[in-house]
Design a protein around this motif. Structure first.
Motif, mmCIF file in Angstrom:
data_model
loop_
_atom_site.group_PDB
_atom_site.id
_atom_site.type_symbol
_atom_site.label_atom_id
_atom_site.label_comp_id
_atom_site.label_asym_id
_atom_site.label_seq_id
_atom_site.Cartn_x
_atom_site.Cartn_y
_atom_site.Cartn_z
ATOM 1 N N ILE A 186 57.060 101.290 -36.984
ATOM 2 C CA ILE A 186 56.048 102.302 -37.287
ATOM 3 C C ILE A 186 54.677 101.656 -37.509
ATOM 4 O O ILE A 186 53.641 102.198 -37.104
ATOM 5 N N LEU A 187 54.674 100.479 -38.119
ATOM 6 C CA LEU A 187 53.422 99.777 -38.391
ATOM 7 C C LEU A 187 52.845 99.123 -37.138
ATOM 8 O O LEU A 187 51.756 98.552 -37.182
ATOM 9 N N GLY A 188 53.579 99.185 -36.040
ATOM 10 C CA GLY A 188 53.085 98.625 -34.786
ATOM 11 C C GLY A 188 53.265 97.127 -34.666
ATOM 12 O O GLY A 188 52.603 96.488 -33.841
ATOM 13 N N ILE A 189 54.170 96.540 -35.478
ATOM 14 C CA ILE A 189 54.432 95.106 -35.381
ATOM 15 C C ILE A 189 55.124 94.810 -34.055
ATOM 16 O O ILE A 189 56.025 95.533 -33.632
ATOM 17 N N VAL A 208 61.792 87.556 -35.437
ATOM 18 C CA VAL A 208 61.462 86.474 -36.367
ATOM 19 C C VAL A 208 61.792 86.900 -37.789
ATOM 20 O O VAL A 208 62.418 86.151 -38.560
ATOM 21 N N PHE A 209 61.381 88.127 -38.152
ATOM 22 C CA PHE A 209 61.692 88.649 -39.487
ATOM 23 C C PHE A 209 63.203 88.720 -39.705
ATOM 24 O O PHE A 209 63.710 88.379 -40.776
ATOM 25 N N LEU A 230 71.029 100.047 -45.202
ATOM 26 C CA LEU A 230 69.832 100.864 -45.428
ATOM 27 C C LEU A 230 68.582 99.998 -45.541
ATOM 28 O O LEU A 230 67.538 100.314 -44.957
ATOM 29 N N ILE A 231 68.684 98.893 -46.294
ATOM 30 C CA ILE A 231 67.529 98.007 -46.458
ATOM 31 C C ILE A 231 67.094 97.456 -45.109
ATOM 32 O O ILE A 231 65.903 97.489 -44.751
ATOM 33 N N PHE A 232 68.056 96.952 -44.350
ATOM 34 C CA PHE A 232 67.729 96.322 -43.067
ATOM 35 C C PHE A 232 67.163 97.343 -42.084
ATOM 36 O O PHE A 232 66.174 97.077 -41.397
ATOM 37 N N THR A 233 67.780 98.524 -42.011
ATOM 38 C CA THR A 233 67.318 99.538 -41.060
ATOM 39 C C THR A 233 65.915 100.026 -41.415
ATOM 40 O O THR A 233 65.053 100.176 -40.534
ATOM 41 N N VAL A 234 65.677 100.280 -42.686
ATOM 42 C CA VAL A 234 64.356 100.744 -43.126
ATOM 43 C C VAL A 234 63.299 99.677 -42.838
ATOM 44 O O VAL A 234 62.190 99.991 -42.384
ATOM 45 N N LEU A 235 63.640 98.420 -43.079
ATOM 46 C CA LEU A 235 62.687 97.339 -42.851
ATOM 47 C C LEU A 235 62.291 97.259 -41.381
ATOM 48 O O LEU A 235 61.102 97.237 -41.040
ATOM 49 N N ILE A 236 63.290 97.233 -40.489
ATOM 50 C CA ILE A 236 63.010 97.124 -39.059
ATOM 51 C C ILE A 236 62.265 98.359 -38.555
ATOM 52 O O ILE A 236 61.304 98.257 -37.771
ATOM 53 N N TYR A 237 62.679 99.542 -39.008
ATOM 54 C CA TYR A 237 62.030 100.775 -38.562
ATOM 55 C C TYR A 237 60.589 100.830 -39.064
ATOM 56 O O TYR A 237 59.688 101.292 -38.360
#
Length: 278
Positions: free
Chosen positions: A247-250, A257-258, A236-243
């Motif tokens: 969304i933030l347009g990174i 890299v992250f 959950l942590i990893f999926t939320v972070l990547i998603y």
């Protein structure tokens, strides 16, 4: 809508991560699960165009994944090959098989019934999440409540001691790779339903996502340590972070890299804990 998409993505990554968890706890490593997802997804798409009952592409995908896992397990446990080298070779070969059987093109035309698997929901919960919950329950029971689960931990904790105590370590290690392959096959079936197409280039770097979720969730690379609850949190942590980065347009390339930083940090913390215990 974003929360539902996160849950769907976490479901596929989670199923892969739980298969990877068995391998890592037993002291192994599997780099081939991403290619297995692509290969089994293409097979499922070819068989899921309405000419057969839906159970056929599901079973074929899972059995194909199981076969890949058994090959990995035999190479590692019987051939005594390093897990990284064995599964790296399998990763390349299986990806080649996916490209070969699809002629390097996406497989289209899956049936409406097949598409409905990922698109449907139960009481508002996406069907993909239902699959994930079922896998969590089964894996949790196997690892925590069965003799087999204790033997998996024993192999990862001390392989020689487990062998001397009478455990068939060869069979246990092969079975963990087989479980990872089986769940990768299930993930391939579900991913094809979700994206409505069989992509031979799909699931690239998914093995790293699964490994990251395990490590972030507390599964030790030294083997013998890990809990289902930790992997659930890690997924959950990893999926939320990547998603969230999406969304933030990174930039997508920066997301890798992250991901690399997360892996290095998690492994470093794991190594520090291991050194402190010694």
């Amino acid at each position: 809508g974003n929360l539902v998409n996160i849950l769907k993505q976490a479901s596929i990554n989670g199923i892969l991560a739980f298969g990877m968890m068995f391998v890592i706890i037993a002291g192994g490593f599997d780099m081939s699960v991403g290619s297995t997802v692509a290969f089994t997804g293409v097979l499922a798409a070819m068989l899921g165009q309405g000419q057969y009952p839906l159970i056929v592409p599901l079973l074929v995908a899972m059995l194909a994944g199981l076969a890949v896992g058994v090959v990995n397990g035999v190479g590692v446990a019987v051939g005594d090959l390093p897990p990284f080298i064995m599964t790296l070779g399998t990763m390349t070969a299986v990806r080649g098989l996916a490209l070969l059987i699809s002629n390097g093109k996406p497989v289209i035309g899956i049936s409406a019934e097949y598409k409905a698997v990922a698109a449907s929901s139960v009481l508002g919960v996406p069907m993909l999440a239902v699959f994930l919950v079922v896998i969590i329950i089964i894996c949790s029971f196997v690892l925590a409540k069965t003799v087999y689960g204790r033997r998996v931990y024993a192999c990862g904790g001390n392989l020689l001691a487990a062998r001397v105590s009478g455990i068939n370590t060869t069979r246990i290690r092969i079975s963990t790779f087989a479980i990872a392959g089986l769940l990768a096959g299930l993930s391939g079936f579900l991913m094809t339903s979700r994206v409505t197409i069989g992509q031979p280039n799909a699931a690239e770097s998914y093995e790293m996502d699964a490994i990251t979720a395990c490590v972030v969730g507390g599964v030790s690379f030294t083997g013998g340590i890990g809990k289902i609850s930790g992997v659930v949190v890690g997924v959950l942590i990893f999926t939320v972070l990547i998603y969230s980065l999406t969304i933030l347009g990174i930039d997508t390339n920066l997301q890798f890299v992250f991901e690399g930083i997360i892996i290095i940090t998690a492994v470093t913390l794991d190594c520090l804990k291991y050194v402190q215990k010694k």
